[in-house]
Design a protein around this motif. Structure first.
Motif, PDB file in Angstrom:
ATOM      1  N   GLN A 160       0.018  -0.636  -6.514  1.00 19.21           N
ATOM      2  CA  GLN A 160       0.457   0.284  -7.525  1.00 19.21           C
ATOM      3  C   GLN A 160       0.935   1.673  -7.126  1.00 19.21           C
ATOM      4  O   GLN A 160       2.081   2.100  -7.552  1.00 19.21           O
ATOM      5  CB  GLN A 160      -0.804   0.568  -8.647  1.00 19.21           C
ATOM      6  N   ALA A 161       0.316   2.311  -6.141  1.00 21.03           N
ATOM      7  CA  ALA A 161       0.704   3.325  -5.558  1.00 21.03           C
ATOM      8  C   ALA A 161       1.844   3.342  -5.126  1.00 21.03           C
ATOM      9  O   ALA A 161       2.946   4.249  -5.110  1.00 21.03           O
ATOM     10  CB  ALA A 161      -0.415   4.034  -4.832  1.00 21.03           C
ATOM     11  N   PHE A 162       2.338   2.668  -4.113  1.00 18.33           N
ATOM     12  CA  PHE A 162       3.649   2.379  -3.480  1.00 18.33           C
ATOM     13  C   PHE A 162       4.695   2.016  -4.361  1.00 18.33           C
ATOM     14  O   PHE A 162       5.788   2.324  -4.102  1.00 18.33           O
ATOM     15  CB  PHE A 162       3.436   1.491  -2.076  1.00 18.33           C
ATOM     16  N   ALA A 163       4.464   1.205  -5.410  1.00 21.90           N
ATOM     17  CA  ALA A 163       5.535   0.887  -6.719  1.00 21.90           C
ATOM     18  C   ALA A 163       5.872   2.279  -7.137  1.00 21.90           C
ATOM     19  O   ALA A 163       7.245   1.987  -7.661  1.00 21.90           O
ATOM     20  CB  ALA A 163       4.730   0.140  -7.561  1.00 21.90           C
ATOM     21  N   GLN A 164       5.534   3.378  -7.089  1.00 26.06           N
ATOM     22  CA  GLN A 164       5.900   4.516  -7.539  1.00 26.06           C
ATOM     23  C   GLN A 164       6.777   5.482  -6.315  1.00 26.06           C
ATOM     24  O   GLN A 164       7.356   6.371  -6.803  1.00 26.06           O
ATOM     25  CB  GLN A 164       4.500   5.496  -7.754  1.00 26.06           C
ATOM     26  N   ALA A 165       6.749   4.607  -5.260  1.00 25.35           N
ATOM     27  CA  ALA A 165       7.516   5.357  -4.241  1.00 25.35           C
ATOM     28  C   ALA A 165       8.911   4.793  -4.030  1.00 25.35           C
ATOM     29  O   ALA A 165       9.795   5.387  -3.979  1.00 25.35           O
ATOM     30  CB  ALA A 165       6.748   5.207  -3.013  1.00 25.35           C
ATOM     31  N   ASP A 166       9.130   3.431  -4.335  1.00 25.12           N
ATOM     32  CA  ASP A 166      10.352   2.620  -4.058  1.00 25.12           C
ATOM     33  C   ASP A 166      10.050   1.231  -4.668  1.00 25.12           C
ATOM     34  O   ASP A 166       9.029   0.897  -5.031  1.00 25.12           O
ATOM     35  CB  ASP A 166      10.840   2.803  -2.602  1.00 25.12           C
ATOM     36  N   ASP A 167      11.099   0.604  -4.627  1.00 24.23           N
ATOM     37  CA  ASP A 167      11.081  -0.699  -5.117  1.00 24.23           C
ATOM     38  C   ASP A 167      10.777  -1.978  -3.927  1.00 24.23           C
ATOM     39  O   ASP A 167      10.708  -3.190  -4.424  1.00 24.23           O
ATOM     40  CB  ASP A 167      12.542  -1.129  -6.024  1.00 24.23           C
ATOM     41  N   THR A 168      10.605  -1.439  -2.868  1.00 24.35           N
ATOM     42  CA  THR A 168      10.324  -2.412  -1.777  1.00 24.35           C
ATOM     43  C   THR A 168       8.944  -2.855  -1.602  1.00 24.35           C
ATOM     44  O   THR A 168       7.943  -1.828  -2.008  1.00 24.35           O
ATOM     45  CB  THR A 168      10.629  -1.858  -0.644  1.00 24.35           C
ATOM     46  N   ALA A 169       8.584  -3.788  -1.347  1.00 22.54           N
ATOM     47  CA  ALA A 169       7.147  -4.361  -1.075  1.00 22.54           C
ATOM     48  C   ALA A 169       6.556  -3.670   0.081  1.00 22.54           C
ATOM     49  O   ALA A 169       6.868  -3.785   1.138  1.00 22.54           O
ATOM     50  CB  ALA A 169       7.127  -6.021  -1.027  1.00 22.54           C
ATOM     51  N   HIS A 170       5.269  -3.097  -0.235  1.00 23.87           N
ATOM     52  CA  HIS A 170       4.526  -2.587   1.000  1.00 23.87           C
ATOM     53  C   HIS A 170       3.410  -3.178   1.098  1.00 23.87           C
ATOM     54  O   HIS A 170       2.554  -2.780   2.123  1.00 23.87           O
ATOM     55  CB  HIS A 170       4.312  -0.987   0.588  1.00 23.87           C
ATOM     56  N   VAL A 171       2.772  -4.364   0.232  1.00 20.58           N
ATOM     57  CA  VAL A 171       1.596  -4.728   0.401  1.00 20.58           C
ATOM     58  C   VAL A 171       2.090  -6.317   0.378  1.00 20.58           C
ATOM     59  O   VAL A 171       2.654  -6.622  -0.434  1.00 20.58           O
ATOM     60  CB  VAL A 171       0.661  -4.528  -0.699  1.00 20.58           C
ATOM     61  N   SER A 172       1.404  -6.965   1.364  1.00 20.79           N
ATOM     62  CA  SER A 172       1.498  -8.471   1.283  1.00 20.79           C
ATOM     63  C   SER A 172       0.950  -9.260  -0.052  1.00 20.79           C
ATOM     64  O   SER A 172       0.450  -8.583  -0.973  1.00 20.79           O
ATOM     65  CB  SER A 172       0.682  -8.999   2.384  1.00 20.79           C
ATOM     66  N   HIS A 173       1.758 -10.286  -0.297  1.00 27.42           N
ATOM     67  CA  HIS A 173       1.422 -11.102  -1.469  1.00 27.42           C
ATOM     68  C   HIS A 173       0.149 -12.019  -1.088  1.00 27.42           C
ATOM     69  O   HIS A 173       0.010 -12.293  -0.311  1.00 27.42           O
ATOM     70  CB  HIS A 173       2.672 -11.991  -1.515  1.00 27.42           C
ATOM     71  N   PHE A 174      -0.615 -11.938  -2.261  1.00 26.97           N
ATOM     72  CA  PHE A 174      -1.865 -12.695  -2.152  1.00 26.97           C
ATOM     73  C   PHE A 174      -1.962 -13.689  -3.447  1.00 26.97           C
ATOM     74  O   PHE A 174      -1.604 -13.419  -4.514  1.00 26.97           O
ATOM     75  CB  PHE A 174      -3.176 -11.898  -2.273  1.00 26.97           C
ATOM     76  N   VAL A 175      -2.469 -14.846  -3.033  1.00 34.81           N
ATOM     77  CA  VAL A 175      -2.509 -15.740  -4.127  1.00 34.81           C
ATOM     78  C   VAL A 175      -3.187 -15.690  -5.177  1.00 34.81           C
ATOM     79  O   VAL A 175      -4.423 -15.005  -5.301  1.00 34.81           O
ATOM     80  CB  VAL A 175      -2.830 -17.291  -3.528  1.00 34.81           C
ATOM     81  N   GLN A 176      -3.058 -16.319  -6.480  1.00 34.92           N
ATOM     82  CA  GLN A 176      -4.019 -16.459  -7.691  1.00 34.92           C
ATOM     83  C   GLN A 176      -5.223 -17.594  -7.104  1.00 34.92           C
ATOM     84  O   GLN A 176      -4.763 -18.312  -6.333  1.00 34.92           O
ATOM     85  CB  GLN A 176      -3.274 -16.842  -8.828  1.00 34.92           C
ATOM     86  N   ILE A 177      -6.436 -17.405  -7.551  1.00 36.99           N
ATOM     87  CA  ILE A 177      -7.311 -18.244  -7.272  1.00 36.99           C
ATOM     88  C   ILE A 177      -6.873 -19.470  -7.831  1.00 36.99           C
ATOM     89  O   ILE A 177      -7.288 -20.659  -7.395  1.00 36.99           O
ATOM     90  CB  ILE A 177      -8.661 -17.596  -8.021  1.00 36.99           C
ATOM     91  N   ALA A 178      -6.032 -19.721  -8.854  1.00 35.80           N
ATOM     92  CA  ALA A 178      -5.730 -21.054  -9.361  1.00 35.80           C
ATOM     93  C   ALA A 178      -4.745 -21.728  -8.323  1.00 35.80           C
ATOM     94  O   ALA A 178      -5.048 -22.802  -8.043  1.00 35.80           O
ATOM     95  CB  ALA A 178      -5.065 -20.994 -10.809  1.00 35.80           C
ATOM     96  N   GLN A 179      -3.849 -21.001  -7.639  1.00 37.02           N
ATOM     97  CA  GLN A 179      -3.267 -21.553  -6.576  1.00 37.02           C
ATOM     98  C   GLN A 179      -3.904 -22.203  -5.470  1.00 37.02           C
ATOM     99  O   GLN A 179      -3.505 -23.214  -5.018  1.00 37.02           O
ATOM    100  CB  GLN A 179      -2.195 -20.392  -6.163  1.00 37.02           C
ATOM    101  N   PHE A 180      -4.909 -21.457  -5.274  1.00 38.02           N
ATOM    102  CA  PHE A 180      -5.893 -21.867  -4.102  1.00 38.02           C
ATOM    103  C   PHE A 180      -6.418 -23.321  -4.544  1.00 38.02           C
ATOM    104  O   PHE A 180      -6.629 -24.272  -3.656  1.00 38.02           O
ATOM    105  CB  PHE A 180      -6.813 -20.835  -3.793  1.00 38.02           C
ATOM    106  N   GLY A 181      -7.180 -23.450  -5.605  1.00 34.89           N
ATOM    107  CA  GLY A 181      -7.937 -24.472  -6.104  1.00 34.89           C
ATOM    108  C   GLY A 181      -6.658 -25.597  -6.197  1.00 34.89           C
ATOM    109  O   GLY A 181      -6.922 -26.849  -6.094  1.00 34.89           O
TER     110      GLY A 181
END
Length: 295
Positions: A160-181
């Motif tokens: 959320q903090a880096f989303a205020q800086a620009d539109d580029t992803a600064h944090v890796s994507h992590f799955v939803q628990i439902a996707q894992f199951g």
């Protein structure tokens, strides 16, 4: 279509972090301890072959070799320098094998492994159903899989903090628990059980958090990440956006959502489910999920 993650970046990041990982990975070691407790599901069974996927410096591998001294225990990791650190854990009194390989292409024979253990490795894998299918391939019928991953709400404050800086992803994507199951069921595993912990770590400031992420190799591994330095102005914008989240104790919070799973390989002859077909043997809502919060 390009993939979500950059495997070469993942390998480089963990190779560079090999010497600093042990001192910095306090949370990873706590999660490993909790995941090792899942091996109690084996009760008195004595496995012959045990595989630690994404072993890192192999502390859990060494613990499993101590638990089952007669078993062949294998540490497998993508980063060769991590396996060099793992060699220090092996020693002459509890030797285990070390393999440099990708979790997405296990170099093991079909039906050759009794237990697969994987702690906080799978968050760097995009195609979870394919990886779980590979796990199922090498597991013997009725073999046990115990694994953990970081899930969607991990580093939510940083994102959320880096989303205020620009539109580029600064944090890796992590799955939803439902996707894992869902991925476990798509691979045909039976009797899956999921657990969830929400850990909150605290830091004096944003640079301290960023240094720790680098020390454990947990940098942004997405293909669409910024390939140049963030820059002082962007970093300052992210730092300023993080400040309102500071807690009453003066610390900045960092959330880490951890999902644990244990499941069993099916009996001999069970069909492999494929995407696009009726992949779910039970609805996800029927999978037990135990939720906890830890600071």
């Amino acid at each position: 279509m390009s993939s979500l993650f950059d495997p070469k970046h993942v390998r480089r990041a963990f190779s560079r972090a090999a010497s600093s990982y042990r001192a910095a990975a306090v949370l990873q070691q706590e999660v490993a301890k909790r995941l090792l407790e899942s091996l109690d599901y084996l009760e008195d069974r004595q496995p012959q072959v045990v595989l630690d996927v994404g072993s890192g410096p192999a502390h859990a591998t060494a613990a499993m070799k101590k638990r089952w001294p007669k078993a062949q225990v294998i540490a497998l990791d993508l980063a060769l320098p991590m396996l060099a650190e793992a060699k220090k854990q092996a020693g002459w009194w509890r030797p285990f094998s070390r393999i440099c390989a990708d979790a997405r292409a296990l170099p093991l024979a079909d039906n050759s492994v009794d237990v697969i253990y994987s702690n906080l490795c799978l968050q760097w894998v995009e195609d979870l159903p394919a990886v779980f299918a590979g796990f199922r391939r090498v597991l013997k019928p009725n073999g046990l899989l115990v694994c953990s991953t970081f899930a969607h709400d991990t580093l939510v404050e940083l994102r959320q903090a880096f989303a205020q800086a620009d539109d580029t992803a600064h944090v890796s994507h992590f799955v939803q628990i439902a996707q894992f199951g869902d991925a476990l069921m798509m691979a045909g595993f039976r009797d899956p059980v999921l657990d969830r912990d929400m850990f909150t770590l605290t830091y004096d400031d944003l640079p301290t958090l960023m240094r720790e992420l680098k020390a454990i190799g947990a940098t942004n591994a997405m293909h669409n990440r910024r390939h140049t330095l963030t820059g002082r102005s962007r970093f300052a914008a992210a730092r300023d956006a993080y400040e309102p989240m500071r807690r009453a104790d003066g610390k900045l919070p960092s959330s880490w959502e951890v999902v644990y799973a244990h499941a069993w390989a099916p009996a001999p002859g069970a069909p492999i489910r494929e995407q696009g077909h009726d992949v779910a043997s039970v609805p996800l809502s029927a999978i037990p999920i135990r939720r906890k919060t830890t600071e």
